[in-house]
Motif scaffolding. Sequence first.
Motif: not given
Length: 374
Positions: A112-118
């Motif tokens: 989920g974080n990677y989808l926001r590039f976090d």
Amino acid sequence: MTAYIIRRLLLMIPTIFGIMLVSFVVVQFAPGGPVERIIAQLSGADTGATSRISGSAGGDFGARGALQGGPQGDINSKYRGAQGLDPAFIKSLEKQFGFDKPAYERFFIMIGNYLRFDFGKSYFRDVTVIQLIKEKLPVSISLGLWMTLLSYLISIPLGIRKAVKDGTPFDMWTSGIIIIGYAIPGFLFAVLLIIVFAGGSLGPFYLAIFPLRGLTSDGWSDFSLWHKIYDYFWHLALPIVSMGLSAFATLTLLTKNCFLDELRKQYVLTARAKGCSERQVLYGHIFRNAMLLVVAGFPGAFIGAFFAGALLIETIFSLDGLGLLSFESVLNRDYPVVFANLYIFALVGLLVGLISDLTYTVIDPRIDFETREV
């Protein structure tokens, strides 16, 4: 074509998900981890990154007996070396690194974080992963971009020339040089270049022409524009030559063989019979067909040069890029950096693959991806 591009982009989602899932599962079964590393540092048993994968007493494999109730271990201990430490402290470490949650929950939070590039923060460097990647990116861009560009600019014309001159002395002696270059490992050639051209000592052949380390000289920001450009390529010369040796050989021979296959086909004889010049035959008729295989190999060459292929070269020439960062992060169990690099590498690789397929339509407009199933 638009529908094809959309389908390919949508297929990237399950592909990246699968790559991340498999990698995450593998990491769960790998010995050692960030909690163990902190414990080892506190107990003075952390002997460095490379010893963690060796058979030494402080390594992940060498000390496995401590987890299995050996003479120095306690079978009830969850982490090696945790005997005598406050359980509350161990719990705080698990919470700090997110290991207080089940593995599946940690995975979906990460996705989920990677989808926001976090990509979060590094475990062992007080900096965000994005900032860390930005710091290392110039080195990897410099090595990968210039090596790939020079390889294609030299190898394609040379491969075409070798195909036209097939069997002549020119073809034979250039093939000899290419085969020798392919047989020499890039890192070994890098050491040779350093010895001869960058501060080593080899008797009368010693030449201190190129710098030993770094991407730029001290005070580079104060140089004039032309001095900056000169200094930049001065530092890049030896690393690029070392990296491009095998890639140059492979691409040249691939280009030659592709053109030889096309030169023997009937449409070439027809074009010559119509009075077309040799240049028109080569670049007007053969080039489109012969270059399809060369273009197909571009994604692998680009990704290999841009990321993975530079590890040893970065180490030898003291260039702190993404290849070295990824390697050190794996050894140090810095999972946010490891997974962030993997995610970015996979995403870039899939996008470059799509661009490569679309390039086919530029080289040969007869190709239409809309007529085939994805």
